[in-house]
Design a protein around this motif. Structure first.
Motif: not given
Length: 478
Positions: A193, A366-370, A374, A409-410, A412
């Motif tokens: 990701t 732009d991040t995507l938390s998993k 975070e 932390i993806g 995007r």
């Protein structure tokens, strides 16, 4: 009467049209083989519960893949030699990959002199003998796009370096990049990701610039002027361009007498200096300090910087002075990204997760938390991507490992123009590992970042940490 057929011309045209297709086929066959090998192995290793046996299995798999990657990069050459330079670093790839790929960094095959002379005479409009008093047939070195020869201009007393482009290389490298873009799109949809496609788009743009040596000459002069004007003594040496000796496919510049940084240890041993001793440590410290100071100034003060500090472009001259060569890859950062990166440098230097998170947004990452923690992982990812010193406990980037920040932390969206900064920091990290110095460029660059933000009105004087509170991080190391 029918015109006579020139079979050599027909053969050449046929070869020109077929070669990109053949090259693409070679890439995809090899890339799919390496990729599926890992995917099948991931299933197989999951059945082994013993951790030590798992590690041994991974080591064997990496060794097998390393041989295949080496063969692909070596056989195809061109752009894949640049990939070997990026990937073949201790923090970025498994040890078996590094051991195999590091030998490829300066292994580009040389173009025969007759072909080089033809390119040069087409550009000059005169014969090589008319222009040069002496021209060494054997090149000083050959890289993915061009090779360099030592020569002397007629009526001159000093030697020069003549850089000449390999004929036909541009079309092949653009084919390679587009194949890599397609592979990157697949990878980011299935395994990682991270916005790999934007990274490859920036690579396409930057490498496209490298084929114009007039642009390179202008960049070299601009950086030379900036570093010499902003320092009592420039931290690195930049070759002087011979101004009336520049064309799109050739460039003549000042010759530096020095040794490649990769040969530094051998040269020290020849001179009776212990490469692991104190004298060597001081020399290495000075080299790294000079190089990273130059980069801090270029990136954060100017925004216009040399974006290819791989070992083949760094020469060690008399008195441990650093010569920085090859200005084909340069980057001019927009003001917003320059200041956004300055803010991120302060966040990394001060281990400030909140500031790091703000910097991500400012930079357009732009991040995507998993994960739950975070902010801590965002800071860890920033350190991993944009500092020469890895976070505690991290030995190398592991995009497939579940505990890796890149997994948690993806990413995007990643701004294309920031890739050159990312790549530059990773190459500097590789140099620091090679020299045996573990340091943070963010710490060294903190005062430069503060000055950049202060001049832009984004930092009040009271928020700048006094230099008296900070000892030089190099002094802390030794």
């Amino acid at each position: 009467m029918l015109p006579s057929l020139d079979f050599n011309d027909i053969k050449e045209k046929f070869s020109t049209h077929v070669r990109p297709w053949h090259r693409s086929l070679q890439f995809w066959v090899r890339a799919v083989d390496i990729y599926t090998g890992y995917k099948v192995f991931q299933v197989r290793v999951s059945f082994e519960k013993d951790m030590h046996k798992q590690e041994a299995m991974w080591e064997r798999q990496h060794e097998l893949a390393a041989e295949k990657i080496y063969a692909m990069c070596s056989d195809l050459g061109g752009f894949f030699l640049k990939i070997a330079q990026i990937v073949g670093k201790p923090d970025l790839a498994p040890a078996p990959w590094v051991r195999r790929l590091v030998t490829l960094c300066d292994r580009a095959p040389a173009t025969p002199f007759d072909e080089i002379r033809l390119v040069l005479e087409q550009e000059l409009g005169r014969s090589v003998g008319e222009v040069f008093e002496r021209f060494d047939v054997d090149p000083l070195g050959s890289a993915s796009i061009a090779q360099v020869h030592r020569a002397r201009l007629r009526g001159d007393k000093s030697d020069v370096v003549v850089k000449v482009q390999h004929p036909g290389i541009q079309d092949l490298m653009m084919t390679d990049i587009r194949n890599l873009q397609a592979f990157a799109l697949y990878m980011q949809k299935t395994d990682i990701t991270f916005d790999l496609y934007s990274v490859t788009k920036e690579m396409e743009k930057q490498i496209g610039y490298e084929f114009d040596f007039v642009r390179e000459a202008n960049a070299m002069e601009k950086i030379r002027h900036f570093l010499y004007e902003n320092n009592k003594k420039a931290p690195v040496l930049v070759p002087r361009v011979i101004r009336d000796m520049v064309g799109r496919r050739f460039l003549v510049m000042e010759y530096f007498d020095g040794i490649p940084i990769l040969n530094l240890g051998d040269e020290m041993a020849k001179r009776g200096i212990n490469p692991g001793g104190k004298i060597a440590a001081v020399a290495k410290q000075k080299i790294l300090q000079s190089l990273t100071l130059a980069y801090g100034q270029m990136i954060l003060k100017s925004g216009f910087f040399h974006a290819d500090p791989h070992p083949g472009n760094i020469l060690i001259c008399k008195g441990s002075e650093v010569g920085l060569l090859d200005y084909g890859q340069v980057k001019d950062l927009p003001e917003s990204l320059r200041l956004g990166y300055a803010n991120l440098v302060l966040a990394i230097a001060d281990s400030d997760p909140i500031r790091a998170s703000e910097s991500y947004r400012e930079l357009g990452i732009d991040t995507l938390s998993k994960c739950k923690n975070e902010l801590e992982e965002l800071l860890k990812l920033a350190q991993t991507m944009f500092d020469t010193k890895l976070p505690p406990g991290v030995m190398m980037l592991q995009p497939f490992a579940e505990e890796s920040s890149i997994k948690k932390i993806g990413v995007r969206a990643f701004p294309e123009e920031l890739f050159s900064v990312l790549r530059t920091v990773h190459l500097l990290r590789g140099l620091s590992v090679g020299l045996g110095i573990n340091y943070s460029c963010a710490e060294q660059w903190r005062p430069i970042a503060e000055e950049a933000l202060y001049r832009a009105g984004r930092l009040k004087g009271k928020h700048i940490k006094p230099s008296t509170r900070r000892r030089s991080f190099f002094r802390r190391l030794f």
